[in-house]
Design an enzyme around this catalytic site. Structure first.
Site, PDB file in Angstrom:
ATOM      1  N   ASP A 130      -4.430   4.232  14.066  1.00 24.73           N
ATOM      2  CA  ASP A 130      -3.518   4.706  13.035  1.00 24.73           C
ATOM      3  C   ASP A 130      -3.989   6.076  12.582  1.00 24.73           C
ATOM      4  O   ASP A 130      -4.836   6.702  13.230  1.00 24.73           O
ATOM      5  CB  ASP A 130      -3.411   3.710  11.879  1.00 24.73           C
ATOM      6  CG  ASP A 130      -4.720   3.549  11.098  1.00 24.73           C
ATOM      7  OD1 ASP A 130      -5.699   4.262  11.398  1.00 24.73           O
ATOM      8  OD2 ASP A 130      -4.750   2.710  10.183  1.00 24.73           O
ATOM      9  N   ARG A 136       0.856  -1.194   0.000  1.00 25.27           N
ATOM     10  CA  ARG A 136       0.000   0.000   0.000  1.00 25.27           C
ATOM     11  C   ARG A 136       0.887   1.237   0.000  1.00 25.27           C
ATOM     12  O   ARG A 136       1.695   1.441   0.910  1.00 25.27           O
ATOM     13  CB  ARG A 136      -0.938   0.031   1.202  1.00 25.27           C
ATOM     14  CG  ARG A 136      -1.807   1.301   1.202  1.00 25.27           C
ATOM     15  CD  ARG A 136      -3.018   1.230   2.112  1.00 25.27           C
ATOM     16  NE  ARG A 136      -2.676   1.337   3.520  1.00 25.27           N
ATOM     17  CZ  ARG A 136      -3.588   1.523   4.494  1.00 25.27           C
ATOM     18  NH1 ARG A 136      -4.870   1.619   4.184  1.00 25.27           N
ATOM     19  NH2 ARG A 136      -3.205   1.594   5.762  1.00 25.27           N
TER      20      ARG A 136
END
Length: 534
Positions: free
Chosen positions: A449, A168
């Protein structure tokens, strides 16, 4: 080692030079990066400007809707996306996490089907983190990542196949300030993609395992078209057949939810599926409509996957993916195992189990976990209810989701003082760790996150902006928010290590929770503090 500057062929490396940069930033790799930058930077800038214009329209009262100009694509039942590629047919459990060496080994040993190696929300993009992460993935692709740390030896397991590696990249909005082309920073997305692709594509093809990517934070099908163009140029550059790359798109913006068919169509030769990126999706729901009091949401904990606008989003994603013959991937539960509290741990695992059961019964073809200990739980649920490699063949009736369904703010729950304090804690603890180079943190037994921190920050801003009142009768204006921030910051800083960065964190957060200044992303707000320094 001190920072150094390297100039060759119109590119400049401003980050410090070490073994990883020598290994990854080769002359040929850097030439490839310059080709990507010169080919696509102007289009990227246009797209970022279009985002600003769209937000301006939202601020003026406009709401998103399905595009009339692409109606024919949505209504044409004949076209399909690319069939699942080798290594991506069965994706029932995927683990996600940053690209530090220990995490890479543990993820590859976790017994899941795929590992999303993350250069985005769970990684602080310091120069060392990015370049060392690329070196780690270089070794992981070649199964050469064994190492020792603190007298403990980490080795890849040999008793069963390792997970498929999926990279990613960062989103289109982030720059990489330590690599310049013609005096301008390269896109962080192109930097991450370019280095991983250039070094690993042919090796992955020889193993029939890629190259595969996750695409984050798309806001429109035109942004997907840009990625498709990048894929074609990259494959042509290395002499690889077009269609080899596969990209799984995270549908994690409210605008992208209205363009899922179109996004698959733009990437149809390279599509790997769509993923329910739940936390960023909630973040953009608040962000895009932050100036509207009728879009205020209750405590973050109350915004579950079963509330109306989230349920509609899931149903539409699964229906769209299976209609087009591609994977519909579930998302991440933020809960993680809790040590030293059996009752709390049992409750957390039961919540995760319920979340994964909901996903597989809804029709998802796989799910995400953030911790290796959760992989057997998720796998057991999907094994029981999805005995086949995926559920793409199960074509349910059309979801018939409307604009009003996707924008339904009838969310039960209220704003509470505890919810406000929890949001402040998440922002402070996450941002402080991020400034120290740590991109994901365990806070209140949740794995936080950038996406979850953005939800917390945006809720605080919106509540202050519109003077929301808590269930206890506390009005959340500017003064109240700042007072609560100072109290929580003092408490957290007093119990932290001496070299903490809570003072700097509070300085930035003060500007972001009063309903006045609003940064597009926390990561762009903080980036100059960490670029090239750690």
């Amino acid at each position: 080692m001190a920072n150094s500057t390297t100039e060759q062929h119109d590119f400049v490396i401003r980050g410090k030079i070490n073994d990883s940069t020598d290994k990854i930033l080769t002359k040929d790799a850097c030439r490839f990066l310059t080709v990507l930058h010169r080919s696509f930077e102007s289009t990227r800038r246009t797209i970022l400007h279009q985002r600003q214009l769209r937000q301006r329209n939202f601020d003026n009262g406009e709401l998103p809707d399905f595009l009339p100009e692409t109606k024919s694509i949505r209504e044409d039942d004949r076209w399909r996306g690319a069939p699942p590629a080798p290594g991506l047919i069965d994706r029932r459990v995927e683990i996600t996490g940053p690209t530090d060496r220990k995490m890479v080994v543990n993820a590859l040993n976790s017994g899941v089907k795929a590992y999303m190696a993350d250069f985005e929300d769970s990684l602080t993009p310091t120069w060392d983190n990015i370049v060392n992460g690329q070196a780690n993935l270089f070794d992981a692709v070649r199964r050469q990542i064994d190492f020792k740390m603190a007298e403990k030896e980490y080795k890849l397991r040999t008793d069963e196949p390792l997970p498929t590696l999926i990279c990613r990249t960062r989103g289109w909005h982030l720059d990489e300030n330590q690599f310049l082309v013609g005096g301008s920073p390269i896109s962080g997305a192109l930097f991450d993609f370019g280095l991983y692709f250039f070094h690993n594509a042919k090796e992955l093809i020889s193993r029939q395992l890629g190259p595969y990517f996750y695409i984050p934070k798309l806001e429109s099908h035109l942004e997907a078209r840009l990625w498709n163009d990048v894929y074609n140029v990259a494959q042509d550059y290395l002499g690889i057949p077009r269609g080899t790359i596969r990209g799984t798109v995270l549908i994690e913006t409210i605008t992208a939810a209205f363009e899922m068919d179109e996004i698959i169509y733009e990437l149809r030769d390279h599509i790997g599926g769509l993923n329910c990126g739940r936390w960023d999706y909630i973040f953009t729901f608040i962000k895009n409509f932050r100036n509207r009091p009728d879009f205020i949401l209750p405590d973050r904990a109350a915004v579950t996957m079963t509330v109306p606008f989230m349920d509609a989003y899931v149903k539409l994603l699964i229906s769209t993916c299976h209609k087009r013959g591609v994977h519909a991937m579930g998302g991440m539960s933020a809960l993680i195992p809790i040590k030293n509290d059996e009752a709390a741990n049992t409750k957390a695992l039961a919540s995760v189990e319920a979340d994964k059961l909901r996903e597989v019964l809804a029709g998802h073809d796989g799910t995400w976990v953030a911790h290796p200990a959760l992989a057997p739980l998720a796998k057991g649920i999907f094994d029981k209810h999805m005995p086949t490699a995926n559920q793409i063949f199960r074509r349910r009736p059309a979801a018939n989701i409307t604009r009003d369904d996707l924008l339904n703010t009838n969310v039960p729950g209220s704003v509470t003082l505890d919810g406000v304090k929890r949001n402040i804690d998440v922002c402070l603890v996450y941002m402080e760790a991020w400034l120290r180079g740590v991109g994901c943190s365990q806070i209140h037994s949740l794995m936080e996150d950038a996406a979850t921190a953005e939800v917390s920050r945006s809720q605080l801003w919106q509540w202050a902006r519109h003077g929301a009142s808590t269930a206890e009768g506390v009005r959340l204006g500017k003064e109240t928010m700042l007072k609560l921030l100072e109290e929580r910051n003092e408490a957290l800083a007093s119990s932290a290590a001496a070299q903490n960065r809570f003072s700097l964190t509070a300085k930035y957060l003060r500007e972001q929770i009063t309903g006045e200044s609003y940064a597009e992303f926390l990561t762009t707000l903080l980036y100059d503090e960490i670029a090239g320094t750690i």
